[in-house]
Design a protein around this motif. Structure first.
Motif, PDB file in Angstrom:
ATOM      1  N   GLU A  55       0.817  -1.231   0.000  1.00  0.00           N
ATOM      2  CA  GLU A  55       0.000   0.000   0.000  1.00  0.00           C
ATOM      3  C   GLU A  55       0.846   1.276   0.000  1.00  0.00           C
ATOM      4  N   ASN A  56       2.158   1.176   0.236  1.00  0.00           N
ATOM      5  CA  ASN A  56       3.036   2.341   0.068  1.00  0.00           C
ATOM      6  C   ASN A  56       3.375   2.445  -1.414  1.00  0.00           C
ATOM      7  N   LYS A  57       2.780   3.438  -2.068  1.00  0.00           N
ATOM      8  CA  LYS A  57       2.792   3.409  -3.538  1.00  0.00           C
ATOM      9  C   LYS A  57       2.938   4.791  -4.152  1.00  0.00           C
ATOM     10  N   VAL A  58       3.219   4.775  -5.454  1.00  0.00           N
ATOM     11  CA  VAL A  58       3.173   5.987  -6.267  1.00  0.00           C
ATOM     12  C   VAL A  58       2.298   5.696  -7.488  1.00  0.00           C
ATOM     13  N   TYR A  59       1.686   6.732  -7.999  1.00  0.00           N
ATOM     14  CA  TYR A  59       0.881   6.604  -9.220  1.00  0.00           C
ATOM     15  C   TYR A  59       0.869   7.952  -9.919  1.00  0.00           C
ATOM     16  N   ILE A  60       0.388   7.976 -11.155  1.00  0.00           N
ATOM     17  CA  ILE A  60       0.405   9.227 -11.923  1.00  0.00           C
ATOM     18  C   ILE A  60      -0.857  10.040 -11.622  1.00  0.00           C
ATOM     19  N   ASP A  61      -0.626  11.294 -11.265  1.00  0.00           N
ATOM     20  CA  ASP A  61      -1.712  12.234 -10.978  1.00  0.00           C
ATOM     21  C   ASP A  61      -1.880  13.139 -12.198  1.00  0.00           C
ATOM     22  N   LYS A  62      -2.949  12.905 -12.949  1.00  0.00           N
ATOM     23  CA  LYS A  62      -3.140  13.652 -14.197  1.00  0.00           C
ATOM     24  C   LYS A  62      -3.791  15.022 -13.972  1.00  0.00           C
ATOM     25  N   SER A  63      -4.130  15.328 -12.725  1.00  0.00           N
ATOM     26  CA  SER A  63      -4.783  16.608 -12.450  1.00  0.00           C
ATOM     27  C   SER A  63      -3.768  17.751 -12.313  1.00  0.00           C
ATOM     28  N   LYS A  64      -2.489  17.412 -12.278  1.00  0.00           N
ATOM     29  CA  LYS A  64      -1.452  18.413 -12.084  1.00  0.00           C
ATOM     30  C   LYS A  64      -0.392  18.225 -13.158  1.00  0.00           C
ATOM     31  N   LYS A  65       0.225  19.317 -13.592  1.00  0.00           N
ATOM     32  CA  LYS A  65       1.236  19.233 -14.661  1.00  0.00           C
ATOM     33  C   LYS A  65       2.537  19.895 -14.197  1.00  0.00           C
ATOM     34  N   ASP A  66       3.655  19.403 -14.750  1.00  0.00           N
ATOM     35  CA  ASP A  66       4.937  20.062 -14.492  1.00  0.00           C
ATOM     36  C   ASP A  66       5.188  21.142 -15.543  1.00  0.00           C
ATOM     37  N   LYS A  67       6.346  21.755 -15.497  1.00  0.00           N
ATOM     38  CA  LYS A  67       6.691  22.848 -16.407  1.00  0.00           C
ATOM     39  C   LYS A  67       6.591  22.447 -17.879  1.00  0.00           C
ATOM     40  N   TRP A  68       6.781  21.158 -18.173  1.00  0.00           N
ATOM     41  CA  TRP A  68       6.810  20.682 -19.557  1.00  0.00           C
ATOM     42  C   TRP A  68       5.490  20.027 -19.977  1.00  0.00           C
ATOM     43  N   GLY A  69       4.472  20.181 -19.138  1.00  0.00           N
ATOM     44  CA  GLY A  69       3.152  19.662 -19.496  1.00  0.00           C
ATOM     45  C   GLY A  69       2.946  18.193 -19.187  1.00  0.00           C
ATOM     46  N   GLN A  70       3.893  17.580 -18.473  1.00  0.00           N
ATOM     47  CA  GLN A  70       3.722  16.183 -18.102  1.00  0.00           C
ATOM     48  C   GLN A  70       2.869  16.066 -16.836  1.00  0.00           C
ATOM     49  N   PRO A  71       2.081  14.996 -16.705  1.00  0.00           N
ATOM     50  CA  PRO A  71       1.415  14.759 -15.426  1.00  0.00           C
ATOM     51  C   PRO A  71       2.471  14.483 -14.355  1.00  0.00           C
ATOM     52  N   VAL A  72       2.084  14.497 -13.100  1.00  0.00           N
ATOM     53  CA  VAL A  72       3.077  14.357 -12.029  1.00  0.00           C
ATOM     54  C   VAL A  72       2.860  13.056 -11.262  1.00  0.00           C
ATOM     55  N   LEU A  73       3.819  12.754 -10.429  1.00  0.00           N
ATOM     56  CA  LEU A  73       3.731  11.557  -9.591  1.00  0.00           C
ATOM     57  C   LEU A  73       3.022  11.900  -8.286  1.00  0.00           C
ATOM     58  N   ALA A  74       2.143  11.029  -7.850  1.00  0.00           N
ATOM     59  CA  ALA A  74       1.544  11.137  -6.516  1.00  0.00           C
ATOM     60  C   ALA A  74       2.198  10.081  -5.634  1.00  0.00           C
ATOM     61  N   ILE A  75       2.537  10.464  -4.399  1.00  0.00           N
ATOM     62  CA  ILE A  75       3.248   9.560  -3.490  1.00  0.00           C
ATOM     63  C   ILE A  75       2.417   9.366  -2.228  1.00  0.00           C
ATOM     64  N   ASP A  76       2.149   8.111  -1.911  1.00  0.00           N
ATOM     65  CA  ASP A  76       1.326   7.738  -0.756  1.00  0.00           C
ATOM     66  C   ASP A  76       2.117   6.709   0.047  1.00  0.00           C
ATOM     67  N   CYS A  77       2.844   7.184   1.068  1.00  0.00           N
ATOM     68  CA  CYS A  77       3.800   6.316   1.752  1.00  0.00           C
ATOM     69  C   CYS A  77       3.898   6.705   3.222  1.00  0.00           C
ATOM     70  N   GLU A  78       4.031   5.703   4.098  1.00  0.00           N
ATOM     71  CA  GLU A  78       4.186   5.995   5.528  1.00  0.00           C
ATOM     72  C   GLU A  78       4.958   4.863   6.208  1.00  0.00           C
ATOM     73  N   TYR A  79       5.609   5.196   7.323  1.00  0.00           N
ATOM     74  CA  TYR A  79       6.193   4.167   8.187  1.00  0.00           C
ATOM     75  C   TYR A  79       5.065   3.512   8.973  1.00  0.00           C
ATOM     76  N   LYS A  80       5.283   2.271   9.370  1.00  0.00           N
ATOM     77  CA  LYS A  80       4.241   1.544  10.100  1.00  0.00           C
ATOM     78  C   LYS A  80       4.775   1.023  11.442  1.00  0.00           C
ATOM     79  N   GLU A  81       4.031   0.117  12.070  1.00  0.00           N
ATOM     80  CA  GLU A  81       4.340  -0.321  13.432  1.00  0.00           C
ATOM     81  C   GLU A  81       5.738  -0.912  13.569  1.00  0.00           C
ATOM     82  N   ASN A  82       6.174  -1.702  12.594  1.00  0.00           N
ATOM     83  CA  ASN A  82       7.491  -2.333  12.721  1.00  0.00           C
ATOM     84  C   ASN A  82       8.595  -1.291  12.845  1.00  0.00           C
TER      85      ASN A  82
END
Length: 566
Positions: free
Chosen positions: A433-460
């Motif tokens: 579940e710690n993942k990245v995916y492409i977020d098409k709602s936002k663009k970089d300077k060159w018009g590319q979609p951006v990466l979305a990052i969903d990551c956290e440390y857990k109990e271990n």
């Protein structure tokens, strides 16, 4: 250095290497030395060795803000300015976050450098082998997928990488901490030697303290000059004393006459040929003109750094690969990991006031992992190591108020107290579940979609931190350090700048993206040898492993190419 930085549009090469950081530099060196014509694509500007290290020899008073950042720099580098690596001393090496945004579903500090050499110019240089234990942990405790290789498979490539890169360190013969091919070690100072002796006696060598194994050369090597103990490495080293693309792998690749380096080349996607079931090339956006172009090759090495590589692969969709290139397993973008750190202990060392040290050693001490080994079981799995060191404070410590006269002069020429600290670096488990995916709602300077990052440390990771803090204090006290205090400064993923795991190697194409030679299960002429390939992090700094994996994968790729298997 005569470097061809102009690549003709539509040109065809034997190999394309995407990225020029630690692993990309190694890929270019190995492939060109094996006779392939290689196009190396770098999304940022060119930085030439020595000439472009513009701050490397400047004294503090020649920096307008004495190393501090302006409000304007902080505004355009909101992520980069969250921690110490980004400063006025090497400001131009770090990415502009406004031009290159990303989406933080949860906080993730993504430190990036977009230029030739990538983060090989700014890295911490600690260089450790993974051990048999690290390659087997996933299988034994059931977290993540089994590594498709073992230590014996990579050991000769560690030898090869260490000898070329130049790693200084000492032989320790300690379990789970494989020794390598080292240049003479840097010397510990008097307090560190005392701590080493007392810790190893107290724990009967079940724990050891050693000098850091670092990619700073201590003898002249391949035209590079030994470390000068300036500790200004992150500005770029005009002596070539630490391993970087510019000081080591790029000159080797250029010397073959087989390299074409093209800066300002943003790889947007890998082009797939459904008839041959292979990649045929890459689509590039020129970072200066926004023009798009295509380059073609027989094999492609993707070394754009863990998250950069994963963006390219996820963005390379086609009828055959609707979820991203080589993503039949559904694992691409998942299992993102980083180390966790910023906790430990420190205290005051007594009895060494007549001692000092020479120079500014660009290295510290290291305590290798000792937890969950030899049958021990804690309330967490895996383990951690420590980095740290001893030093003397400045005269400020001794002056309660400013004064004048002879007494004041004596005070400002007397160093302060000795202190000794240990900071933990802990392993993070791979979580789907710690993942990245492409977020098409936002663009970089060159018009590319951006990466979305969903990551956290857990109990271990949280349970491990308790030991990381308490063990540090216990060891320092056992070594005679006084006034020991513990700390936990908090840590978010990304801060250790050791992101890994989003295109992992594995034995089974159903649960992994790459095989044991870093080759895509589904696209045989695409190889990935940066941090994204890692099925687990261990607790050691990972860059040496990327070097060894890259050299090994290049050897295999060229062999397969000659056999016409790819």
């Amino acid at each position: 250095m005569n470097l061809n930085t102009e690549a003709k549009k539509g040109s065809t090469y034997d190999a394309i290497v995407v990225g020029s950081g630690i692993s990309g530099g190694w890929a270019a060196k190995e492939l060109t030395e094996k006779g392939l014509k290689v196009l190396q694509l770098e999304r940022g500007r060119n930085i030439e060795h020595i000439k472009d290290y513009t701050t490397a020899t400047l004294p503090p008073w020649e920096f307008p803000h004495r190393g501090w950042l302006t409000e304007e720099e902080k505004a355009s580098h909101k992520v980069q300015s969250r921690d110490y690596p980004y400063s006025e001393y090497n400001e131009s090496y770090w990415v502009n976050d406004e031009e290159c945004p990303y989406t933080e579903v949860k906080r993730f500090d993504w430190f990036r450098g977009y230029h030739v050499g990538g983060r090989s110019l700014m890295w911490g240089r600690q260089s450790y082998r993974l051990s048999d234990m690290n390659f087997e942990d996933n299988l034994k405790d059931g977290h993540g997928c089994d590594w498709p290789i073992r230590y014996k498979d990579i050991a000769p490539w560690y030898d090869y990488a260490e000898k070329f890169a130049g790693i200084s360190g000492s032989i320790e013969n300690f379990p789970g901490f494989p020794d390598g091919k080292y240049m003479p070690p840097m010397e510990m100072n008097c307090v560190e030697k005392s701590v080493k002796q007392r810790v190893e006696e107290h724990y009967k060598r079940a724990r050891i303290v050693t000098i850091g194994r670092t990619a700073n050369i201590t003898e002249n090597h391949n035209g590079r000059t030994a470390c000068q103990y300036r500790n200004l490495c992150s500005r770029g080293c005009p002596f070539g004393a630490y391993f970087s693309t510019q000081s080591a792998t790029l000159p080797a690749a250029v010397a073959t006459g087989n390299l074409t380096l093209r800066p300002y080349s943003i790889v947007n996607q890998i082009l797939y040929d459904k008839d041959t079931k292979k990649a045929k090339g890459v689509m590039v956006i020129d970072a200066e003109t926004n023009e798009t172009m295509e380059f073609y090759a027989k094999i492609i090495f993707v070394n754009a750094s863990t998250l950069g590589t994963t963006f390219i692969l996820l963005n390379s969709t086609s009828e055959a690969h609707p979820e991203g290139l080589g993503n039949g397993s559904g694992q691409l973008g998942h299992n993102l990991m980083d180390h966790h750190f910023r906790c430990g202990a420190s205290g005051r060392a007594e009895g060494f006031d007549d001692k000092y040290y020479y120079g500014r050693r660009a290295n510290g001490i290291y305590v290798p992992r000792y937890r969950n080994m030899g049958g021990e079981k804690r309330d967490y799995v895996r383990g951690f190591g420590y980095q740290g060191g001893a030093s003397r404070g400045t005269w400020h410590d001794n002056i309660p108020e400013m004064a004048i006269g002879g007494e004041f002069k004596d005070l400002i020429s007397t160093p302060g107290n000795w202190s000794m600290g240990l900071g933990g670096f802990g392993e993070m488990l791979p979580y789907y579940e710690n993942k990245v995916y492409i977020d098409k709602s936002k663009k970089d300077k060159w018009g590319q979609p951006v990466l979305a990052i969903d990551c956290e440390y857990k109990e271990n990771e949280k349970k491990m931190r308790v030991d990381m803090i308490n063990d540090a204090a216990e060891m320092l006290e056992a070594a005679g350090i006084k006034d020991v205090h513990t700390y936990d400064s908090g840590c978010d993923p990304g801060m250790a700048i050791h992101e890994m795991g989003t295109a992992r190697m594995g034995r089974d194409p159903k649960t992994s993206v790459l095989n044991g030679f870093n080759q895509m299960h589904e696209v045989k002429n695409v190889f990935v040898t940066d941090g994204s390939c890692m099925p687990s992090t261990a607790c050691q700094n990972p860059s040496l492993t990327y070097m060894a994996l890259t050299a090994r994968a290049c050897d295999y790729a060229v062999s397969e190419l000659k056999k016409q298997n790819i």
